[in-house]
Design an enzyme around this catalytic site. Structure first.
Site, PDB file in Angstrom:
ATOM      1  CB  SER A 119      -2.117   5.794  -8.127  1.00  0.00           C
ATOM      2  OG  SER A 119      -2.843   4.779  -7.467  1.00  0.00           O
ATOM      3  CE1 TYR A 147      -8.312   1.383  -9.746  1.00  0.00           C
ATOM      4  CE2 TYR A 147      -6.730   1.790  -7.996  1.00  0.00           C
ATOM      5  CZ  TYR A 147      -7.027   1.302  -9.253  1.00  0.00           C
ATOM      6  OH  TYR A 147      -6.038   0.735 -10.006  1.00  0.00           O
ATOM      7  CB  THR A 173      -9.201   3.165 -12.776  1.00  0.00           C
ATOM      8  OG1 THR A 173      -8.181   4.134 -13.027  1.00  0.00           O
ATOM      9  CG2 THR A 173      -8.734   1.813 -13.289  1.00  0.00           C
ATOM     10  CE  LYS A 285      -5.039   3.934 -16.410  1.00  0.00           C
ATOM     11  NZ  LYS A 285      -4.879   2.670 -15.673  1.00  0.00           N
ATOM     12  CG  HIS A 309      -4.868  -1.925 -14.685  1.00  0.00           C
ATOM     13  ND1 HIS A 309      -5.780  -1.049 -14.169  1.00  0.00           N
ATOM     14  CD2 HIS A 309      -3.932  -2.085 -13.717  1.00  0.00           C
ATOM     15  CE1 HIS A 309      -5.412  -0.707 -12.926  1.00  0.00           C
ATOM     16  NE2 HIS A 309      -4.289  -1.326 -12.633  1.00  0.00           N
TER      17      HIS A 309
END
Ligand code: FNR
Length: 411
Positions: A119, A147, A173, A285, A309
Site C-alpha cells: 500500500s 494513491y 487506486t 483498481k 475497496h
C-alpha cells in the site's frame, strides 16, 4: 491435502479456519481502534454485506467422474509466475495489526509464490518490503499501490522508487480520492495517519521531505489541545524517531500529507500521464463500470482490478462480484481482470475465476492472521484458502484452471 490430514489427525490450525472464527479471534487480540479500522466499512455497511451476499447467491455446479487429477494452480500474469491465482490486496497501516506489518505479510506471500501489493500507506518503506520478500524468495512478485496525491513531484518520485525497487507493476487506486464515510472510526475518533502511522513512504521520500517547508494552501487546521490530541503527539514523536525526524518535522509532514493526499479531481488525463510516466505494468483498481474498464484499456493500461475497496468507500454501491461479468465482457480479453472485495473462502475464489477474473485478492482475513500470529498467521490464512481452492476445484471435476469458466456455475 497435508493441511487437511493434519486437521483430521487432531492438530489444530495456527489460526481459526472458519472466516468468522478468524475475525472473532483477531477482535479479541486487537485494540478496539485497530479492529474498527480494519473490520469497518462505509455507512451502514450494506455494500460490505452485499460483497458476501453476491458470493452466497452464486452456485457452483460440480461435474462428476471426470477422471481428472487436482489441477495445478499456477498462473502467469504480466510475465511473472504466480503459484496460484491469489494475491494479498494492498492494505495500509498494517502496524495496527503487528509490529512487523508489511514485512511479515510480504514474506508469507513470497514463501508461497504469491504476489503482495504494498500500500501507499504502508508502515514500512516500499524498498524494505520488497527486500524482505526477495530475501525469502528471489522471484517474489511485489506490486506498488499508488494513491495519486496533488503533488506531481511526489507521484513521480514514488514511481521511480517502485521501478528501482523491482516492483512487478503499479496499481493506481481510483476509488479513494477521498476517505469514505466510516462511522466505526468516527465513533472512536480514530485516524492512524494523524499519529504518523502509514506514512513510511512519504517520510523516506526526498520530494516529499523537500516540500515540508513550502507554504500550504487551503484552510489551516488548528485543533484544540484535547487529551486525545496530546496522545497523538506522543505517538507522532515515536513514529518520528523511527525515521530520524523531529516532532516539529513530523507535525509538518502530517499537515502536508493531509493537505496533499486527497485529490478528488483525479481524472483520465492523470491516468494518461501516468501511463507515459512509467514503463511498469499499470493496473486500475476500483473499477465497477464496464465503460470505465474499456476506457482504461483504450488508454493502454495493463490490467483492470474490479473492487469496491471492501465496502469501505461508497455504501450502497453494488458488490464487486456483481460488477465482474460486465467488466470482463467490456475488456474483451485484452488485459487480465482482477477482483477483490468479500473473498473469504476457496469456493469464493473458484466463483470469481469462473466469472472471468484471472486472479483474486484477499483483504481483511490476512490482516486478522497477521494480528494473531504475524508471518505465520498470514501464511496459515493463505494455506487454508489455497487448500480449499484446490479441493473445491478437484471435487468439481476441474482438471485444469483453463476449464474454470461460466460452465462451472449453475446458470
Ligand atoms: C484497505 N484497502 C486499501 N486499498 C488500497 O488500494 N490502498 C490501501 O491503502 C488500502 N487500505 C486498506 C486498509 C484496510 C484496513 C482495509 C480493510 C482495506 C482495500 C483493499 O485493498 C481491498 O480492496 C479490500 O480489503 C478487499 O475487500 P475484503 O477482502 O477486505 O473484503
Amino acid at each position: 491435502q497435508a493441511i487437511y490430514l493434519k486437521g483430521l489427525l487432531g492438530e489444530r490450525a495456527r489460526v481459526p479456519v472458519r472466516p468468522e472464527g478468524l475475525e472473532e479471534a483477531a477482535q479479541r487480540r486487537m485494540s478496539p481502534e485497530a479492529f474498527a479500522y480494519v473490520a469497518g466499512g462505509a455507512g451502514v455497511e450494506w455494500t460490505m454485506e452485499a460483497n458476501r451476499e453476491a458470493f452466497r447467491r452464486l452456485r457452483l455446479f460440480p461435474k462428476m467422474l471426470r477422471g481428472a487429477k487436482p489441477p495445478s494452480l499456477r498462473v502467469d500474469l504480466w510475465e511473472r509466475a504466480w503459484a496460484a491465482p491469489l494475491f494479498l490486496a494492498p492494505i495500509g497501516v498494517l502496524e495496527l495489526a503487528h509490529p512487523l506489518a508489511e514485512l511479515a505479510a510480504a514474506r508469507a506471500a513470497a514463501r508461497r509464490g504469491l504476489p503482495f501489493m504494498v500500500s501507499n500507506q504502508a508502515s514500512y518503506p516500499l524498498e524494505r518490503v520488497v527486500e524482505a520478500a526477495k530475501a525469502v524468495n528471489p522471484e517474489a512478485v511485489v506490486f506498488f499501490q499508488l494513491y495519486h496525491s496533488t503533488d506531481p513531484k511526489v507521484v513521480k518520485s514514488f514511481l521511480r522508487r517502485a521501478e528501482e525497487a523491482g516492483c512487478a507493476g503499479v496499481v493506481l487506486t481510483l476509488d479513494t480520492v477521498q476517505l469514505g464515510w466510516r462511522p466505526r472510526d468516527l465513533d472512536l475518533g480514530h485516524l492512524p495517519f494523524l499519529k504518523g502511522q502509514g506514512l513510511a513512504i512519504y517520510l523516506t521520500d526526498p520530494a516529499f521531505l523537500e516540500a515540508l517547508d513550502e507554504p500550504l494552501e487551503g484552510p489551516a487546521f488548528r485543533p484544540r489541545p484535547t487529551p486525545a490530541l496530546l496522545k497523538n503527539l506522543l505517538a507522532l514523536r515515536r513514529a518520528g524517531r523511527r525515521f530520524g525526524l523531529s516532532l516539529s518535522q513530523m507535525q509538518k509532514a502530517v499537515r502536508r500529507f493531509v493537505a496533499t493526499y486527497s485529490y478528488p479531481e483525479l481524472s483520465w488525463d492523470d491516468v494518461a500521464r501516468l501511463r507515459e510516466a512509467t514503463s511498469l505494468p499499470l493496473l486500475l483498481k476500483g473499477i465497477l463500470r464496464p465503460e470505465d474498464a474499456a476506457r482504461g484499456v483504450a488508454l493502454g493500461v495493463d490490467g483492470i482490478y474490479v473492487s469496491n475497496h471492501g465496502g469501505r468507500q461508497v455504501d450502497g454501491s453494488l458488490a464487486a462480484l456483481e460488477a465482474l461479468p460486465q467488466v470482463v465482457q467490456a475488456v474483451e480479453g485484452k488485459v487480465p481482470v482482477l477482483l477483490d472485495s468479500g473473498v473469504r473462502t476457496g469456493a469464493d475464489v473458484a466463483k470469481a475465476l469462473a466469472l472471468g477474473a484471472k486472479a483474486v485478492g484477499l483483504g481483511r482475513p490476512y490482516v486478522y492472521g497477521l494480528a494473531l500470529a504475524g508471518e505465520e498467521g498470514v501464511g496459515a490464512v493463505l494455506d487454508h484458502l489455497l487448500a480449499e481452492l484446490e479441493l473445491t476445484l478437484a471435487l468439481s471435476g476441474v482438471g485444469s484452471l483453463k476449464e474454470v469458466g461460466p460452465g462451472l456455475l449453475k446458470p
